[in-house]
Design a protein around this motif. Structure first.
Motif, short mmCIF file in Angstrom:
data_model
loop_
_atom_site.label_atom_id
_atom_site.label_comp_id
_atom_site.label_asym_id
_atom_site.label_seq_id
_atom_site.Cartn_x
_atom_site.Cartn_y
_atom_site.Cartn_z
N PHE A 1 58.44 76.19 26.90
CA PHE A 1 57.64 77.42 26.98
C PHE A 1 57.61 77.97 28.40
O PHE A 1 57.80 79.16 28.64
N ALA A 2 57.35 77.10 29.38
CA ALA A 2 57.19 77.54 30.76
C ALA A 2 58.42 78.28 31.27
O ALA A 2 58.31 79.35 31.88
N CYS B 1 53.54 70.57 28.45
CA CYS B 1 54.75 71.41 28.57
C CYS B 1 56.04 70.68 28.24
O CYS B 1 57.08 71.33 28.11
N GLY C 1 53.44 74.27 34.60
CA GLY C 1 53.54 73.40 33.43
C GLY C 1 52.95 72.05 33.73
O GLY C 1 53.19 71.48 34.81
N ASP D 1 51.10 76.24 31.13
CA ASP D 1 51.72 75.66 29.94
C ASP D 1 51.28 74.20 29.88
O ASP D 1 51.80 73.36 30.62
N TYR E 1 60.18 79.61 21.08
CA TYR E 1 60.05 80.02 22.47
C TYR E 1 60.20 81.53 22.62
O TYR E 1 59.50 82.17 23.42
N VAL F 1 49.25 78.42 27.41
CA VAL F 1 50.03 77.97 26.25
C VAL F 1 49.69 76.50 26.04
O VAL F 1 49.70 75.71 26.99
#
Length: 380
Positions: free
Chosen positions: A247-248, A242, A260, A239, A224, A311
């Protein structure tokens, strides 16, 4: 790492056990580089040094098949004959799991939870799923064939809580079918708290019983953090896949609006709870329960423009043809692709020739095996 179970032939799940760790890392890096070298657009891909893990004691989640008898349960795996092999002292597990598993074996006996016998298809308790947080709190899930033992679980829960002071969440999951499926759809939480807080770096995530989460927390934190450092500038971020928002929530911040998307409603509820605790409002980060591909492809119909950064952290099969085609045509400037299967990653990259890999890094989530995570930075 030396393992008595492996040496005795009782468990061969860790196929690289006994192989020098530096050699494991080098082999994983070489494998990823070889697969991506075959992608025409990856000619200028620069590899950063791999992120190593501790060789032992890194795994914060135990997935144990329960077998044997009420008086002498085994927690581990099944042999070829369908009988249990006890692995409660597996060296991959964290210290807290080492402490918890013998106590849980005692709970099986105390609550008279008959282990499920695969050859005869009799019994109730199929699996024990135990997760430890960085703060030593525990989530315990009992996968049962039916509700028949639930009253006994409730009756003896105070004893278990006394024996395991870190016990935060206990639930029962119902999986009535005789097939190789770890858990069922129905989950009932028996404790006052329903989520396990998981501190990862400077973000506190929440884990609900049916939510996926990485089992190697130190390497997850590095993953991350790397994504946060690679993310270019401000703007809108999606994201996709997610999960609980790893990540978000690491990418959320001044000048960014993050969305996300995750299929699991349980995971989305966890992510939303974490966002609230971080003081992040809907204008900074929000989460959607839905199919990642359908949500991205349907953006135009919603009148929504593609974001600046996407992402993706898909399952082993990769993002697939439809989402890869959308990303290729979308105009998105940057994609951060986190993959647990470099073969499907290579296929997806070949389908997105306008998005060129500029840097990549292997993160060793699963020492003693060939499994790994790789993060690739794609720029249009």
């Amino acid at each position: 790492m030396q393992c008595d179970y492996f040496d005795a032939g009782a468990c061969r799940s860790c196929t690289w056990m006994g192989r020098p760790y530096a050699e494991q890392l080098a082999a994983t890096q070489a494998h990823c580089a070889e697969l991506l070298a075959a992608v025409p657009t990856a000619a200028d891909l620069a590899w950063l040094p791999p992120v190593p893990s501790r060789e032992a004691g890194f795994r914060s989640k135990a997935k144990m098949v329960v077998a044997g008898t009420v008086e002498a349960p085994t927690l581990g795996i099944l042999g070829p004959d369908g009988r249990g092999t006890d692995l409660r002292h597996c060296g991959l597990h964290t210290t807290g799991l080492h402490v918890a598993l013998p106590v849980l074996a005692g709970f099986v006996t105390r609550a008279a939870l008959t282990p499920y016998d695969v050859p005869t298809r009799r019994g109730e308790l199929k699996h024990l799923l135990v997760t430890e947080s960085p703060d030593g709190e525990l989530m315990v899930r009992l996968v049962l064939r039916s509700r028949e033992p639930v009253a006994r679980v409730r009756k003896h829960l105070p004893w278990l809580a006394e024996q395991l002071p870190g016990l935060t969440v206990l639930s029962v999951n119902l999986q009535p079918e005789h097939k190789a499926v770890l858990e069922g759809e129905v989950e009932e939480v028996l404790t006052a708290r329903a989520t396990l807080p998981m501190r990862v770096g400077d973000v506190r995530l929440h884990l609900r019983p049916q939510s996926f989460f990485q089992t190697n927390l130190a390497v997850a934190a590095a993953l991350y953090d790397r994504a946060r450092s690679w993310a270019a500038g401000e703007g809108r971020v999606w994201d996709l896949y997610c999960g609980v928002g790893g990540f978000a929530l690491h990418l959320a911040g001044p000048g960014r609006q993050v969305v996300g998307v995750e299929l699991s409603a349980e995971a989305v509820a966890s992510a939303e709870q974490s966002a609230r605790e971080q003081g992040l409002g809907p204008g900074q980060v929000r989460f959607v329960a839905g199919d990642a591909t359908a949500w991205a492809v349907g953006a135009a119909a919603r009148g929504e423009q593609p974001p600046d950064l996407v992402v993706v952290n898909p399952p082993r099969r990769g993002v697939g043809e439809e989402l890869a085609a959308w990303l290729e045509a979308s105009g998105v400037r940057q994609v951060l692709y986190s993959s647990c299967n470099t073969a499907s990653l290579a296929r997806d990259l070949a389908a997105m020739p306008s998005l060129r890999p500029v840097r990549g890094q292997v993160l060793d989530m699963f020492p003693q095996t060939a499994h790994h995570e790789v993060l690739v930075d794609l720029r249009r």
